[in-house]
Design a protein around this motif. Structure first.
Motif, mmCIF file in Angstrom:
data_model
loop_
_atom_site.group_PDB
_atom_site.id
_atom_site.type_symbol
_atom_site.label_atom_id
_atom_site.label_comp_id
_atom_site.label_asym_id
_atom_site.label_seq_id
_atom_site.Cartn_x
_atom_site.Cartn_y
_atom_site.Cartn_z
ATOM 1 N N MET A 178 0.846 -1.204 0.000
ATOM 2 C CA MET A 178 0.000 0.000 0.000
ATOM 3 C C MET A 178 0.882 1.255 0.000
ATOM 4 O O MET A 178 1.933 1.257 0.640
ATOM 5 C CB MET A 178 -0.875 0.000 1.256
ATOM 6 N N PRO A 179 0.447 2.320 -0.698
ATOM 7 C CA PRO A 179 1.237 3.556 -0.657
ATOM 8 C C PRO A 179 1.295 4.120 0.763
ATOM 9 O O PRO A 179 0.429 3.832 1.584
ATOM 10 C CB PRO A 179 0.470 4.510 -1.588
ATOM 11 N N LYS A 180 2.327 4.937 0.980
ATOM 12 C CA LYS A 180 2.574 5.394 2.355
ATOM 13 C C LYS A 180 2.233 6.866 2.562
ATOM 14 O O LYS A 180 2.361 7.683 1.647
ATOM 15 C CB LYS A 180 4.066 5.244 2.655
ATOM 16 N N VAL A 181 1.829 7.165 3.798
ATOM 17 C CA VAL A 181 1.686 8.562 4.188
ATOM 18 C C VAL A 181 2.419 8.738 5.516
ATOM 19 O O VAL A 181 2.371 7.865 6.377
ATOM 20 C CB VAL A 181 0.200 8.979 4.271
ATOM 21 N N HIS A 182 3.146 9.842 5.627
ATOM 22 C CA HIS A 182 3.879 10.098 6.868
ATOM 23 C C HIS A 182 3.072 11.004 7.779
ATOM 24 O O HIS A 182 2.532 12.025 7.347
ATOM 25 C CB HIS A 182 5.233 10.741 6.563
ATOM 26 N N LEU A 183 3.019 10.630 9.054
ATOM 27 C CA LEU A 183 2.299 11.444 10.045
ATOM 28 C C LEU A 183 3.301 12.070 11.001
ATOM 29 O O LEU A 183 4.208 11.395 11.488
ATOM 30 C CB LEU A 183 1.364 10.565 10.882
ATOM 31 N N LEU A 184 3.078 13.352 11.250
ATOM 32 C CA LEU A 184 3.917 14.043 12.232
ATOM 33 C C LEU A 184 3.086 14.205 13.491
ATOM 34 O O LEU A 184 2.127 14.987 13.528
ATOM 35 C CB LEU A 184 4.329 15.413 11.686
ATOM 36 N N ASP A 185 3.400 13.438 14.514
ATOM 37 C CA ASP A 185 2.600 13.462 15.736
ATOM 38 C C ASP A 185 3.398 14.148 16.839
ATOM 39 O O ASP A 185 4.240 13.536 17.474
ATOM 40 C CB ASP A 185 2.252 12.028 16.147
ATOM 41 N N THR A 186 3.113 15.420 17.039
ATOM 42 C CA THR A 186 3.892 16.144 18.053
ATOM 43 C C THR A 186 3.167 16.240 19.381
ATOM 44 O O THR A 186 3.780 16.301 20.417
ATOM 45 C CB THR A 186 4.188 17.589 17.593
ATOM 46 N N VAL A 187 1.848 16.289 19.328
ATOM 47 C CA VAL A 187 1.134 16.517 20.576
ATOM 48 C C VAL A 187 0.121 15.425 20.898
ATOM 49 O O VAL A 187 -0.811 15.633 21.662
ATOM 50 C CB VAL A 187 0.422 17.901 20.588
ATOM 51 N N ALA A 188 0.347 14.251 20.361
ATOM 52 C CA ALA A 188 -0.470 13.073 20.671
ATOM 53 C C ALA A 188 -1.964 13.332 20.498
ATOM 54 O O ALA A 188 -2.391 13.778 19.453
ATOM 55 C CB ALA A 188 -0.145 12.561 22.051
ATOM 56 N N GLY A 189 -2.771 13.081 21.532
ATOM 57 C CA GLY A 189 -4.225 13.148 21.357
ATOM 58 C C GLY A 189 -4.682 11.879 20.673
ATOM 59 O O GLY A 189 -3.989 10.856 20.688
ATOM 60 N N ASN A 190 -5.862 11.955 20.076
ATOM 61 C CA ASN A 190 -6.396 10.769 19.432
ATOM 62 C C ASN A 190 -5.859 10.633 18.022
ATOM 63 O O ASN A 190 -6.494 11.030 17.057
ATOM 64 C CB ASN A 190 -7.920 10.817 19.409
ATOM 65 N N ILE A 191 -4.679 10.046 17.913
ATOM 66 C CA ILE A 191 -4.067 9.857 16.603
ATOM 67 C C ILE A 191 -4.560 8.542 15.984
ATOM 68 O O ILE A 191 -4.521 8.354 14.781
ATOM 69 C CB ILE A 191 -2.526 9.891 16.754
ATOM 70 N N ARG A 192 -5.038 7.635 16.837
ATOM 71 C CA ARG A 192 -5.452 6.310 16.349
ATOM 72 C C ARG A 192 -6.573 6.411 15.309
ATOM 73 O O ARG A 192 -6.568 5.706 14.306
ATOM 74 C CB ARG A 192 -5.908 5.442 17.524
ATOM 75 N N SER A 193 -7.523 7.322 15.542
ATOM 76 C CA SER A 193 -8.641 7.426 14.597
ATOM 77 C C SER A 193 -8.151 7.873 13.229
ATOM 78 O O SER A 193 -8.660 7.438 12.203
ATOM 79 C CB SER A 193 -9.680 8.434 15.094
ATOM 80 N N LEU A 194 -7.158 8.761 13.222
ATOM 81 C CA LEU A 194 -6.628 9.216 11.936
ATOM 82 C C LEU A 194 -5.923 8.056 11.229
ATOM 83 O O LEU A 194 -6.098 7.844 10.023
ATOM 84 C CB LEU A 194 -5.668 10.400 12.150
ATOM 85 N N VAL A 195 -5.143 7.289 11.981
ATOM 86 C CA VAL A 195 -4.457 6.132 11.383
ATOM 87 C C VAL A 195 -5.506 5.174 10.808
ATOM 88 O O VAL A 195 -5.388 4.712 9.672
ATOM 89 C CB VAL A 195 -3.578 5.420 12.445
ATOM 90 N N ASN A 196 -6.546 4.907 11.589
ATOM 91 C CA ASN A 196 -7.608 3.998 11.108
ATOM 92 C C ASN A 196 -8.258 4.535 9.835
ATOM 93 O O ASN A 196 -8.549 3.775 8.909
ATOM 94 C CB ASN A 196 -8.685 3.827 12.184
#
Ligand code: 1PR
Length: 545
Positions: free
Chosen positions: A1-19
């Motif tokens: 699958m193609p890739k996307v890079h996420l810059l997670d500096t302040v956490a929070g609910n990052i799981r929903s975005l990944v999903n």
């Protein structure tokens, strides 16, 4: 699958975005150091919390310049929420901290004299320049999930050359999404915006910047224009272990969740993840889980609600709130775990908001005992400081207390249209803790004012007298709370049919309304409630378009 890079500096609910990213067919990779930006092909920069905190963290960790270089290189870049705000020049939230200055303008605080702040809920992102074309899958009549207090007004000059999709909140119009060249940014959360949000995310990842809207659709959409914030309908699931040890959705009558017959078992109305998914498919604007078991023997990291959130967030793309047990605890191995650490576990598992009940009452009592002074140590203050006010809901469990006159109590009373058993014309609402089992010497107005001062972003207003009665919401209670504070209020307890939702939205200024039993028992669906609201001329989100 193609890739996307996420810059997670302040956490929070990052799981929903990944999903959400995985759902539309991409793999996520993390940017772990500034040098990772050099080889990234698509970058998404999400953000929650405070503008100043976000930018300070970016600068401290050496990301500011590499980010600007990445953007200047022309590779696709998307900012979400505070990740969008960081692109502007500055914000009233932290005037001493500079933004990245990629997009001209300053963020301003919404005017809370005319409406609830934060702006929480479903609103438009409508492009003016593209009536026959869609910018990154945006459709003018679709609704997207926003949660923020600061926004970039469209009336401020300086956005020539940028494509803007705007939203209207009360008397203010602001930037909902913005794009130029390789940069795209949304104030709303696409990962929390149902099908419409997934379409936007997919269009960005596939780099479908402009796509045609069908001529007819464009016309209809143009007419609908900027409809504004919708009425939110929330489905609530009270979850606990039953006598067999299974985690089930239950529902009480005035907080008593045991059957009146069949040996007094805990009522079992279904499985939490399946039911949440059904409500999402049916158009619920949010799903709330209230954990009403304490799970005392369980290590904090294994709390069953964490797994429920993880599984729910894989297929439910609207905001998730979790309440119950958010307080300082001692773990099974004797280590102290703060309420903030528990909240962090929940956010990382897919929750967008945490809801605090009993602990909020204790914190408010201490606040008044100190002479209305904040001390910075409460769970509400700590969590809202780290994740933003919008992430902290206070759940209130009040009970009506009748009095014969206003002078009979020092508490905030209302004159009621429903006199008490001895003809009492007045009542006040007593706060309770521990699931309604213990009443405190504090009224609901005192509580909500104190927690608003501490940084709570929303009130979940239950009512023990009304809970499970199917007799409609307690309109008097709801309006008295709305009159006392500026943060949004979710009306809860008593909904028995779609008319009750119409009534609470027409007769009070509540921001959202929540139902439980009527949905769980299959008497009405969320879809029927929303269709009924629409028929009565109340603006709701169409979850299917
Ligand atoms: O005190 O921080 O651990 O939080 C406990 C949370 O659990 C609080 O939010 C409290 O409201 C909730 N809670 C505790 N015991 C019960 C119980 O029912 N025995 N549930 C309970 C509260 C009330 C509603 C319900 C509405 C709508 N549930 O949220 O869903 O009243 O119901 P209806 O539409 O069927 O009338 P802490």
């Amino acid at each position: 699958m193609p890739k996307v890079h996420l810059l997670d500096t302040v956490a929070g609910n990052i799981r929903s975005l990944v999903n959400a990213i995985e759902k539309v067919g991409y793999d996520v990779d993390w940017i772990r150091s500034p040098s990772d930006l050099a080889s990234a092909e698509r970058v998404i920069f999400p953000g929650v919390g405070h503008f100043g905190h976000c930018l300070t963290t970016i600068r401290k960790n050496g990301y500011a310049e590499p980010l600007k270089e990445y953007i200047a290189s022309g590779r696709p870049f998307m900012g979400i929420c505070v990740g969008m705000q960081a692109l502007f020049e500055g914000s009233e939230e932290n005037p001493s901290v500079e933004g990245l200055g990629i997009i001209p303008g300053q963020l301003k605080l919404f005017d809370s004299r005319t409406k609830a702040v934060p702006h929480i809920g479903w609103n438009n992102a409508a492009t003016r320049s593209h009536t026959d074309e869609s910018l990154y899958g945006l459709k003018p009549h679709n609704k997207y999930y926003y949660v923020h207090s600061y926004a970039r007004p469209t009336s401020q000059p300086g956005l020539e050359g940028w494509d803007i999709a705007s939203a209207r909140y009360g008397d203010e119009e602001f930037v909902g999404a913005i794009s130029k060249g390789n940069v795209f940014a949304t104030q709303f959360h696409p990962e929390k915006s149902g099908k419409a949000g997934l379409r936007v995310l997919e269009a960005f990842l596939k780099q479908e910047r402009i796509t045609p809207l069908s001529g007819v659709a464009a016309k209809i959409e143009e007419q609908k224009g900027l409809g504004g914030l919708t009425r939110r309908v929330i489905a609530c699931l009270d979850v606990r272990t039953n006598d067999q040890g299974d985690l089930v959705v239950t529902k009480g009558d005035q907080y008593d969740v045991r059957e009146k017959t069949s040996g007094g078992d805990v009522r079992n109305l279904g499985k939490p993840v399946e039911m949440a998914r059904k409500y999402f498919e049916d158009g619920a604007d949010e799903v709330t889980f209230l954990n009403i078991t304490s799970f005392r023997d369980c290590p904090v990291k294994d709390l069953p609600m964490l797994e429920i959130l993880r599984r729910t967030s894989e297929s439910v793309f609207v905001p998730l709130t979790i309440g119950g047990g958010i307080r300082d605890v001692v773990d099974t191995d004797g280590t102290k775990v703060s309420a903030g650490e528990i909240a962090t576990l929940y956010f990382k598992s897919g929750a967008d908001k945490v809801s605090i009940g009993s602990d909020a009452v204790t914190a408010a009592e201490e606040y008044y005992a100190r002479g209305n002074k904040l001390d910075g140590t409460t769970a509400i203050e700590q969590i809202s400081k780290a994740y933003g006010n919008q992430a902290v809901v206070v759940s209130v469990d009040p009970k009506r207390v009748y009095v014969s006159s206003r002078d009979a109590t020092t508490h905030n009373t209302i004159k009621t249209a429903f006199p008490g058993p001895n003809g009492e014309q007045y009542c006040w609402y007593q706060c309770t803790i521990r699931g309604g089992r213990e009443g405190r010497d504090m009224d609901v107005v005192q509580l909500v004012k104190a927690v608003e001062a501490m940084g709570a972003g929303e009130i979940l207003l239950n009512c023990i007298d009304k809970d499970g009665t199917n007799s409609g919401f307690d309109l008097e209670l709801i309006q008295s709370v709305k009159n006392a504070i500026a943060i949004p209020v979710i009306a809860s307890s008593g909904a028995g049919n779609p008319d009750h939702f119409v009534e609470v939205f027409e007769k009070t200024t509540t921001d959202a309304a929540l139902g439980a039993g009527m949905f769980h028992r299959g008497e009405y669906t969320v879809r029927q409630v929303k269709q009924h609201l629409a028929v009565k001329g109340l603006l709701v989100r169409d979850a299917d378009s």
